[in-house]
Design a protein around this motif. Sequence first.
Motif, PDB file in Angstrom:
ATOM      1  N   PHE A  27       0.837  -1.216   0.000  1.00  0.00           N
ATOM      2  CA  PHE A  27       0.000   0.000   0.000  1.00  0.00           C
ATOM      3  C   PHE A  27       0.867   1.260   0.000  1.00  0.00           C
ATOM      4  N   ASP A  28       1.855   1.300  -0.908  1.00  0.00           N
ATOM      5  CA  ASP A  28       2.642   2.525  -1.081  1.00  0.00           C
ATOM      6  C   ASP A  28       3.628   2.860   0.035  1.00  0.00           C
ATOM      7  N   LYS A  29       3.682   2.060   1.079  1.00  0.00           N
ATOM      8  CA  LYS A  29       4.668   2.338   2.119  1.00  0.00           C
ATOM      9  C   LYS A  29       5.728   1.250   2.061  1.00  0.00           C
ATOM     10  N   THR A 239       0.691  -8.464   2.326  1.00  0.00           N
ATOM     11  CA  THR A 239      -0.309  -7.451   1.964  1.00  0.00           C
ATOM     12  C   THR A 239      -1.692  -7.932   2.402  1.00  0.00           C
ATOM     13  N   ASN A 243      -4.004  -6.154   5.121  1.00  0.00           N
ATOM     14  CA  ASN A 243      -5.342  -5.735   4.681  1.00  0.00           C
ATOM     15  C   ASN A 243      -6.412  -6.285   5.617  1.00  0.00           C
ATOM     16  N   TRP A 264      -9.832  -3.946  -0.591  1.00  0.00           N
ATOM     17  CA  TRP A 264      -8.468  -3.551  -0.196  1.00  0.00           C
ATOM     18  C   TRP A 264      -8.518  -2.132   0.332  1.00  0.00           C
ATOM     19  N   SER A 266      -6.176   0.818   2.350  1.00  0.00           N
ATOM     20  CA  SER A 266      -4.852   1.213   2.814  1.00  0.00           C
ATOM     21  C   SER A 266      -4.882   1.565   4.299  1.00  0.00           C
ATOM     22  N   THR A 269      -6.417   5.106   5.554  1.00  0.00           N
ATOM     23  CA  THR A 269      -7.782   5.512   5.210  1.00  0.00           C
ATOM     24  C   THR A 269      -8.663   5.482   6.454  1.00  0.00           C
ATOM     25  N   GLU A 284      -6.463   3.179  -2.002  1.00  0.00           N
ATOM     26  CA  GLU A 284      -5.034   3.404  -1.770  1.00  0.00           C
ATOM     27  C   GLU A 284      -4.792   4.757  -1.105  1.00  0.00           C
TER      28      GLU A 284
END
Length: 427
Positions: A27-29, A239, A243, A264, A266, A269, A284
């Motif tokens: 998730f982008d991290k 992941t 999640n 999914w 992130s 959120t 995301e």
Amino acid sequence: MLKSVILAAGKGTRMKSETPKVLHTIFDKTLVGYVIDAVNGTGMADENFVIVGHQAERVEEYIKENYNNAKTVLQSPQLGTGHAVSMVLPQLKDFDGEVIILCGDTPLITSETLKEFVEYHKENKSDLTVMSAIFDNPTNYGRIIRGTDGRVEGIVEEKDATPAQKEVKEINAGIYCLDWKKVKPAFSELKTNNAQGEYYLTDIIKWGNENSLRVNAYILKNNEEIYGINSKANLAEATKFLNRRIINKHLTNGVTIIDPDTTWISPETEIEPDTVIYPSTYIEGKNIIGKNCKIGPFAHLRGGVTIEDDVKIGNFVEVKKAYIKSHTNACHLTYIGDAEIGSNVNIGAGTITANYNPLTKEKSKTIIEDNVKIGSNSVLVAPVKVEEGTNVGALSVITKDLPAWALAITRAPLRVIEGWVKKQLEK
Ligand code: UD1
Ligand code: CA
């Protein structure tokens, strides 16, 4: 305040990637980002040392840009985990306090567990505490060797273990808490007389016992937390674990999630109670979603999205960097990017905010005020503003600002030629 040392110099061969292992993301991290955040989240650490080696420059750059309480320390060549920790000896020459050691590839470790771990260390007046876990299949991990009295005597690596030791199911999770002043001398005494010819960090346990230190093991409650990433398959699995953890949190908070297996969300959120997330929704980045909203099925929120209460984002709707006020609907087949949308707005099926100019590579904003109705299949070419209450006819291309309470329509007028088909057939 304690210090942390995060080991991240290893190669990560099995990732089969040009990206260093710890810079892979969930998730982008990044993986190492999760570990640093977990340490910072304890509120106990004031400085983190990340040991870098393989593709050191890329990891250094990432740490510098993203973490002001983390420093990188180069380990070159990489002679083992014990050697890796010894790299901070100059930095922590006079430090008197606790040091926790972690790996940069275990992103699921939580602040709560780390806190409990350090508290356990302190309550037991321990000089050296290792985190352990009980695994049904302990293969490849170092085994915790306890004496008949249950005391932790040492750690034996898989490759050095006797058949009897291999039966042990208590493994070394690779997280340690040290009274730095007392354990520091161990790092100058480590030897490489083992199957891998490396300086093993795990040997500090035996050293501690030989030097009359108090050595303990803290047994992890949730094994998932030390799930390590060595391959893309591990990354996918982690992941999923993360999640599921996030989804359970939202369910507990009163969000309805119809199908946790295909949804999914992130970690960054926020969602308020009574919102319903329909299946196959992908969320995301950082977002805030109010209460009583309906999101999905098949919705995609890409980050920077704030949605007030009672909003509907339906199927095949993609939203990025947008603020959407209450009671607004975008129910089907729409792209909303770089937009501010008022309340009680209806965005018809197939509406696009054309936010990107491929020539200048610039993105521009679309502003839609309260009570506006956008007809189906319209394109709003940004920068553009539609003032309050205006209706845009279906299939319109809006290239300039519209005043309030107007009708705007750009499609060609409908022509009806009566009897045309019949005439063709007669020819
Ligand atoms: C290590 C432990 C093992 C434990 C396992 C938990 C040792 C000797 N063994 O084994 O008991 O069960 O972790 O996952 O410590 N690294 C460096 N520099 C080096 C070598 C490694 O920074 O010179 C880093 C790696 O990038 C990795 C971490 O240290 O993040 C662990 O190294 P790895 O080689 O994966 O150790 P394991 O064999 O898994
Ligand atoms: Ca490993």
